[in-house]
Design a protein around this motif. Structure first.
Motif, PDB file in Angstrom:
ATOM      1  N   SER A 158       0.851  -1.195   0.000  1.00 17.81           N
ATOM      2  CA  SER A 158       0.000   0.000   0.000  1.00 17.81           C
ATOM      3  C   SER A 158       0.881   1.238   0.000  1.00 17.81           C
ATOM      4  CB  SER A 158      -0.915   0.026   1.229  1.00 17.81           C
ATOM      5  OG  SER A 158      -1.831  -1.049   1.191  1.00 17.81           O
ATOM      6  N   TYR A 159       0.588   2.154  -0.910  1.00 16.85           N
ATOM      7  CA  TYR A 159       1.394   3.370  -1.000  1.00 16.85           C
ATOM      8  C   TYR A 159       0.471   4.564  -1.132  1.00 16.85           C
ATOM      9  CZ  TYR A 159       5.074   6.583  -2.485  1.00 16.85           C
ATOM     10  OH  TYR A 159       5.953   7.637  -2.578  1.00 16.85           O
ATOM     11  N   PHE A 160       0.524   5.465  -0.144  1.00 15.70           N
ATOM     12  CA  PHE A 160      -0.321   6.644  -0.157  1.00 15.70           C
ATOM     13  C   PHE A 160       0.323   7.742  -1.000  1.00 15.70           C
ATOM     14  CE2 PHE A 160      -2.055   4.316   3.300  1.00 15.70           C
ATOM     15  CZ  PHE A 160      -3.399   4.650   3.296  1.00 15.70           C
ATOM     16  N   VAL A 161      -0.503   8.388  -1.808  1.00 10.12           N
ATOM     17  CA  VAL A 161      -0.040   9.440  -2.707  1.00 10.12           C
ATOM     18  C   VAL A 161      -0.945  10.652  -2.522  1.00 10.12           C
ATOM     19  CG1 VAL A 161       0.907   7.828  -4.401  1.00 10.12           C
ATOM     20  CG2 VAL A 161      -1.485   8.517  -4.574  1.00 10.12           C
ATOM     21  N   PRO A 162      -0.534  11.823  -3.031  1.00  7.53           N
ATOM     22  CA  PRO A 162      -1.377  13.013  -2.895  1.00  7.53           C
ATOM     23  C   PRO A 162      -2.785  12.774  -3.427  1.00  7.53           C
ATOM     24  CG  PRO A 162       0.799  13.642  -3.644  1.00  7.53           C
ATOM     25  CD  PRO A 162       0.753  12.138  -3.655  1.00  7.53           C
ATOM     26  N   GLY A 187      16.402  -6.776   6.631  1.00  6.64           N
ATOM     27  CA  GLY A 187      15.385  -7.295   5.721  1.00  6.64           C
ATOM     28  C   GLY A 187      14.153  -6.416   5.632  1.00  6.64           C
ATOM     29  N   GLN A 188      13.977  -5.506   6.574  1.00  9.38           N
ATOM     30  CA  GLN A 188      12.828  -4.612   6.523  1.00  9.38           C
ATOM     31  C   GLN A 188      12.970  -3.661   5.342  1.00  9.38           C
ATOM     32  OE1 GLN A 188      13.087  -3.069  10.624  1.00  9.38           O
ATOM     33  NE2 GLN A 188      11.099  -4.011  10.971  1.00  9.38           N
ATOM     34  N   ALA A 189      11.846  -3.303   4.749  1.00 11.81           N
ATOM     35  CA  ALA A 189      11.884  -2.475   3.551  1.00 11.81           C
ATOM     36  C   ALA A 189      10.852  -1.362   3.619  1.00 11.81           C
ATOM     37  CB  ALA A 189      11.650  -3.331   2.308  1.00 11.81           C
ATOM     38  N   ALA A 190      11.087  -0.311   2.842  1.00 11.97           N
ATOM     39  CA  ALA A 190      10.156   0.808   2.753  1.00 11.97           C
ATOM     40  C   ALA A 190      10.216   1.360   1.334  1.00 11.97           C
ATOM     41  CB  ALA A 190      10.510   1.901   3.759  1.00 11.97           C
ATOM     42  N   ILE A 191       9.071   1.842   0.854  1.00 13.68           N
ATOM     43  CA  ILE A 191       9.025   2.454  -0.467  1.00 13.68           C
ATOM     44  C   ILE A 191       9.712   3.808  -0.413  1.00 13.68           C
ATOM     45  CG2 ILE A 191       7.511   3.462  -2.219  1.00 13.68           C
ATOM     46  CD1 ILE A 191       5.500   1.271  -1.613  1.00 13.68           C
ATOM     47  N   LYS A 192      10.606   4.027  -1.351  1.00 14.04           N
ATOM     48  CA  LYS A 192      11.380   5.266  -1.385  1.00 14.04           C
ATOM     49  C   LYS A 192      10.914   6.198  -2.497  1.00 14.04           C
ATOM     50  CE  LYS A 192      16.191   6.639  -0.654  1.00 14.04           C
ATOM     51  NZ  LYS A 192      17.584   6.124  -0.517  1.00 14.04           N
ATOM     52  N   ARG A 193      10.686   5.626  -3.680  1.00 13.21           N
ATOM     53  CA  ARG A 193      10.244   6.438  -4.815  1.00 13.21           C
ATOM     54  C   ARG A 193       9.305   5.637  -5.706  1.00 13.21           C
ATOM     55  NH1 ARG A 193      15.711   7.359  -4.570  1.00 13.21           N
ATOM     56  NH2 ARG A 193      16.187   6.026  -6.372  1.00 13.21           N
ATOM     57  N   LEU A 194       8.391   6.349  -6.380  1.00 13.70           N
ATOM     58  CA  LEU A 194       7.522   5.757  -7.393  1.00 13.70           C
ATOM     59  C   LEU A 194       7.797   6.470  -8.696  1.00 13.70           C
ATOM     60  CD1 LEU A 194       3.806   4.781  -7.121  1.00 13.70           C
ATOM     61  CD2 LEU A 194       4.583   6.162  -9.060  1.00 13.70           C
ATOM     62  N   LEU A 195       8.060   5.693  -9.754  1.00 14.18           N
ATOM     63  CA  LEU A 195       8.380   6.258 -11.056  1.00 14.18           C
ATOM     64  C   LEU A 195       7.428   5.736 -12.123  1.00 14.18           C
ATOM     65  CD1 LEU A 195      11.249   5.457  -9.454  1.00 14.18           C
ATOM     66  CD2 LEU A 195      12.215   6.669 -11.409  1.00 14.18           C
ATOM     67  N   ILE A 196       7.165   6.562 -13.117  1.00 12.22           N
ATOM     68  CA  ILE A 196       6.405   6.156 -14.298  1.00 12.22           C
ATOM     69  C   ILE A 196       7.236   6.515 -15.522  1.00 12.22           C
ATOM     70  CG2 ILE A 196       4.329   6.535 -15.682  1.00 12.22           C
ATOM     71  CD1 ILE A 196       2.779   7.047 -13.155  1.00 12.22           C
ATOM     72  N   ASP A 197       7.470   5.542 -16.364  1.00 11.71           N
ATOM     73  CA  ASP A 197       8.325   5.722 -17.538  1.00 11.71           C
ATOM     74  C   ASP A 197       9.707   6.236 -17.143  1.00 11.71           C
ATOM     75  OD1 ASP A 197       6.236   4.915 -19.202  1.00 11.71           O
ATOM     76  OD2 ASP A 197       5.474   6.969 -19.412  1.00 11.71           O
ATOM     77  N   LYS A 199      10.432   8.276 -14.866  1.00  8.89           N
ATOM     78  CA  LYS A 199      10.405   9.633 -14.322  1.00  8.89           C
ATOM     79  C   LYS A 199       9.795   9.633 -12.919  1.00  8.89           C
ATOM     80  CE  LYS A 199       9.968  11.739 -18.906  1.00  8.89           C
ATOM     81  NZ  LYS A 199       9.136  12.605 -19.782  1.00  8.89           N
ATOM     82  N   LEU A 200      10.403  10.404 -12.053  1.00  4.45           N
ATOM     83  CA  LEU A 200       9.947  10.464 -10.660  1.00  4.45           C
ATOM     84  C   LEU A 200       8.543  11.057 -10.574  1.00  4.45           C
ATOM     85  CD1 LEU A 200      10.621  10.147  -7.629  1.00  4.45           C
ATOM     86  CD2 LEU A 200      11.492  12.492  -7.697  1.00  4.45           C
ATOM     87  N   VAL A 201       7.652  10.340  -9.864  1.00  2.88           N
ATOM     88  CA  VAL A 201       6.286  10.816  -9.637  1.00  2.88           C
ATOM     89  C   VAL A 201       6.097  11.185  -8.169  1.00  2.88           C
ATOM     90  CG1 VAL A 201       3.840  10.199  -9.734  1.00  2.88           C
ATOM     91  CG2 VAL A 201       5.387   9.444 -11.544  1.00  2.88           C
ATOM     92  N   HIS A 202       6.567  10.313  -7.278  1.00  2.08           N
ATOM     93  CA  HIS A 202       6.469  10.577  -5.844  1.00  2.08           C
ATOM     94  C   HIS A 202       7.742  10.106  -5.167  1.00  2.08           C
ATOM     95  CE1 HIS A 202       2.227  11.649  -6.047  1.00  2.08           C
ATOM     96  NE2 HIS A 202       2.018  10.558  -6.753  1.00  2.08           N
ATOM     97  N   ALA A 203       8.184  10.856  -4.171  1.00  4.57           N
ATOM     98  CA  ALA A 203       9.351  10.485  -3.384  1.00  4.57           C
ATOM     99  C   ALA A 203       9.010  10.658  -1.917  1.00  4.57           C
ATOM    100  CB  ALA A 203      10.569  11.336  -3.748  1.00  4.57           C
ATOM    101  N   GLU A 204       9.414   9.693  -1.109  1.00  2.00           N
ATOM    102  CA  GLU A 204       9.143   9.763   0.320  1.00  2.00           C
ATOM    103  C   GLU A 204      10.146  10.686   1.002  1.00  2.00           C
ATOM    104  OE1 GLU A 204       6.683   8.083   2.473  1.00  2.00           O
ATOM    105  OE2 GLU A 204       5.887   8.415   0.469  1.00  2.00           O
ATOM    106  N   PRO A 205       9.675  11.618   1.836  1.00  3.62           N
ATOM    107  CA  PRO A 205      10.612  12.449   2.604  1.00  3.62           C
ATOM    108  C   PRO A 205      11.318  11.590   3.646  1.00  3.62           C
ATOM    109  CG  PRO A 205       8.369  12.788   3.371  1.00  3.62           C
ATOM    110  CD  PRO A 205       8.270  11.919   2.149  1.00  3.62           C
ATOM    111  N   PRO A 206      12.512  11.995   4.081  1.00  3.41           N
ATOM    112  CA  PRO A 206      13.234  11.192   5.065  1.00  3.41           C
ATOM    113  C   PRO A 206      12.505  11.071   6.390  1.00  3.41           C
ATOM    114  CG  PRO A 206      14.273  13.333   4.769  1.00  3.41           C
ATOM    115  CD  PRO A 206      13.245  13.203   3.692  1.00  3.41           C
ATOM    116  N   TYR A 207      11.585  12.010   6.694  1.00  2.28           N
ATOM    117  CA  TYR A 207      10.779  11.952   7.918  1.00  2.28           C
ATOM    118  C   TYR A 207       9.342  12.229   7.579  1.00  2.28           C
ATOM    119  CZ  TYR A 207      14.928  11.818  10.856  1.00  2.28           C
ATOM    120  OH  TYR A 207      16.094  11.435  11.455  1.00  2.28           O
TER     121      TYR A 207
END
Length: 207
Positions: A158-162, A187-197, A199-207
């Motif tokens: 699940s990834y929340f976006v604007p 082994g734990q993971a977190a979504i850092k960026r979402l790209l389309i083609d 190109k950056l669409v969303h990036a998670e802030p460090p906090y």
């Protein structure tokens, strides 16, 4: 014999205001701990590229989100190194390595963190099903191939976006979307960026 006061009696002697402040500090500390734990993964985790298949957007109470399905979500243990017999709800570690296209491919599934070579990472997941259909050449489940596959959830589904953007992402072709995830040594993971083609669409802030 000296009788010590009970714990509830000691607590009862503390003014209500101080008890409330202590509760707030404890709760705030726990929240900060969770935030810092995730931020540490984003800052220092190994980046891996994941091919995705967005499914259903929109949670009206929390804003837009996309539910993501990954190529590494469906695995055939018989074709991988490591464990061959797995049970639902088991915690597993999936060894990943970049494929020819740069996206992460599963190389093995284990019950404990495996030994890695440079370029590999191990992501922690939980087995959600042991009777899933195998994926066909197009990446879609094809039950004609059998139901020997397992489904693994990594906490990246699940990834929340604007607000207002979830539906547009959901309608985008799967092959155009990719996720950059950060994987910690644990082994734990977190979504850092979402790209389309690419190109950056969303990036998670460090906090």
């Amino acid at each position: 014999m000296i009788r010590l006061p009970a714990a509830d009696q000691l607590v009862g002697r503390v003014p209500v205001l101080w008890r409330a402040l202590a509760a707030i500090l404890i709760l705030g500390g726990l929240i900060l701990l969770l935030v810092e734990s995730r931020a540490r993964i984003l800052r220092a985790g190994t980046e891996v590229r994941l091919a995705t298949a967005p499914v259903d957007p929109r949670d009206l109470f929390r804003g837009d989100y996309v539910i993501l399905n990954y190529k590494i979500s469906t695995l055939d243990p018989a074709a991988l190194d490591g464990e061959k017999s797995l049970r639902r709800n088991q915690i597993v570690y999936v060894r990943l390595a970049p494929g020819a296209d740069g996206f992460a491919e599963a190389k093995g599934v284990y019950l404990a963190p495996p030994a890695l070579v440079p370029g590999e990472s191990a992501i922690e997941g939980r087995v959600t099903s042991t009777s899933s259909c195998l994926a066909g050449a197009d990446g879609e489940p094809d039950c004609k191939l059998g139901t020997r596959a397992i489904r693994v959830a990594y906490g990246l589904e699940s990834y929340f976006v604007p607000q207002g953007t979830g539906l547009a992402i959901e309608r985008t072709e799967r092959k155009r979307i990719e996720i950059i995830a950060a994987v910690a040594p644990s082994g734990q993971a977190a979504i850092k960026r979402l790209l389309i083609d690419g190109k950056l669409v969303h990036a998670e802030p460090p906090y």
